[in-house]
Design an enzyme around this catalytic site. Structure first.
Site, PDB file in Angstrom:
ATOM      1  N   GLU A 163      -0.747   2.867  -3.555  1.00 38.94           N
ATOM      2  CA  GLU A 163      -0.807   2.521  -4.970  1.00 38.94           C
ATOM      3  C   GLU A 163       0.593   2.465  -5.603  1.00 38.94           C
ATOM      4  O   GLU A 163       0.900   1.549  -6.351  1.00 38.94           O
ATOM      5  CB  GLU A 163      -1.706   3.518  -5.706  1.00 38.94           C
ATOM      6  N   SER A 199      -2.726   9.484  -7.318  1.00 37.36           N
ATOM      7  CA  SER A 199      -3.356   8.942  -6.110  1.00 37.36           C
ATOM      8  C   SER A 199      -2.337   8.100  -5.361  1.00 37.36           C
ATOM      9  O   SER A 199      -1.767   7.170  -5.939  1.00 37.36           O
ATOM     10  CB  SER A 199      -4.543   8.051  -6.480  1.00 37.36           C
ATOM     11  N   ARG A 238      -6.748  -1.347 -10.738  1.00 36.32           N
ATOM     12  CA  ARG A 238      -5.338  -0.994 -10.479  1.00 36.32           C
ATOM     13  C   ARG A 238      -4.465  -2.237 -10.275  1.00 36.32           C
ATOM     14  O   ARG A 238      -3.562  -2.241  -9.432  1.00 36.32           O
ATOM     15  CB  ARG A 238      -5.198  -0.089  -9.256  1.00 36.32           C
TER      16      ARG A 238
END
Ligand code: EPU
Length: 341
Positions: free
Chosen positions: A337, A241, A167
């Protein structure tokens, strides 16, 4: 080339949490030829500037005082083809899932596990999207960028230059605010090389009686699994998420596993272990937890949802509560995130 800058524009249609906030100035980038004039404009020069893709990895907690630029660059081009593979370029504003399905229909394989991820092609390398055992870095050959500090000059980054990690990429780090992704070049295979070992894919294929799956079958199954767990942003505002799965030291993981032997964990490089944040949140009793309209999703604890009228700051307060609860119970830090403004 001209472009129009509008004032006092609602960002509600441009963020998947559905936050009702306003941009002081707003414009759309339809063509890279607009960049020199846009970068020289007074709204851009005055700043701050927020570049926007699909708005699916973003939590807006307040009005944006500067210029929001929606990247709407379109087009898909086949650059090279051989018996085994193709090199295909998709512009940053293309819808990610539509591109995945289009590529499969052409017989270009490799993106099937990444079906139904919200957002645009331009955002995919920024946070190196991943699902069901595949990260997009495994399929990216090059990323075409515009250098915002050099009048929008085009620049081609090779995969290795992008410093991809879980990520993460150069676009979130060193090059943030300097390089704009304008297109992504994917190396896709003409021969299916399916990855069905992760999660429920194999089980779901068997349930459907599919013994020799095609890449389109895998895509269909991934879509079904995602739809069963992850809320549709068009129905329930969310940004996928909300937290990254935390990567911690082996010694800390060993101590945690003594206390919580069922904690799902995965190797994450030498001496490092990745934990399932959804499990930590669920076992802390927060799955389905709500503070007003701000909630932890009832089917996937890693996803925060807007049940209707939650404000961005209420969502953020809930996120902080989740982080604090997990910190106190496990001594583990959860990192958000999405970009939080
Ligand atoms: N789990 C729970 N409770 C939950 C959620 C998960 O116990 O509420 C457990 C599961 O049982 C499983 C483990 O945690 O043992 C992992 O769960 P899952 O396979 O659902 O994946 P995840 O780690 O929660 C990641 C990605 C998702 C991606 C899935 C599938 C991150 C931050 N998230 O979630 O990506 O779709 O794997 O590959 O890495 C996103 O980034 O927005 C996203 C949706």
């Amino acid at each position: 080339m001209t472009f129009a800058i509008q004032s006092h524009i609602s960002l509600k249609p441009h963020n998947t949490f559905g936050m009702e906030v306003e941009a002081a100035h707003f414009c759309q980038l339809d063509d890279t030829a607009q960049l020199p004039a846009l970068l020289a404009s007074s709204a851009y020069q005055a700043g701050p500037v927020l570049w926007l893709g699909g708005g699916s990895n973003l939590l807006l907690t307040r009005d944006y005082p500067g210029l929001v630029i929606k990247v709407a660059l379109g087009g898909i081009r086949l650059l090279e083809e051989s018996a085994d593979s193709v090199l295909v370029e998709a512009a940053a504003g293309e819808n990610w899932h539509d591109f995945v399905r289009y590529s499969l229909q052409q017989g270009w394989y490799g993106l099937e596990n990444l079906s139904l991820i919200p957002g645009t092609v331009g955002a995919c390398p920024v946070q190196n999207i991943g699902a069901y055992g595949v990260e997009v870095k495994d399929r990216i050959a090059q990323v075409v960028c515009a250098d915002l500090q050099a009048n929008g000059k085009p620049l081609l980054l090779e995969n290795a230059d992008c410093h991809f990690a879980y990520r993460d990429s150069v676009f979130k780090q060193e090059a943030a605010g300097r390089l704009l992704v304008t297109a992504v070049r994917f190396r896709l295979s003409r021969q299916p090389q399916l990855k069905t070992g992760y999660g429920d894919i194999q089980q779901e294929l068997e349930k459907r009686g599919i013994q020799q799956p095609t890449p389109l079958d895998v895509s269909d199954v991934v879509m079904a699994i995602r739809a069963s767990k992850l809320p549709d942003p068009a129905v329930l505002g969310n940004a996928g998420s909300f937290f990254k799965n935390p990567v911690i030291e082996q010694s800390q993981a060993d101590a945690l596993l003594q206390r919580f032997p069922a904690l799902p964990h995965y190797p994450a490089g030498p001496g490092r272990v990745k934990l399932a944040a959804g499990w930590l949140i669920e076992q802390a009793g927060l799955k389905g937890y709500r503070q007003g309209d701000a909630g932890v999703h009832a089917r996937q604890a890693l996803v925060l949802v807007n049940h209707g009228l939650a404000s961005g700051s209420q969502m953020w307060a809930l996120a902080r509560h989740v982080q604090e609860t997990v910190r106190q119970r496990y001594g583990v830090e959860l990192e958000a995130e999405p970009l939080v403004w």
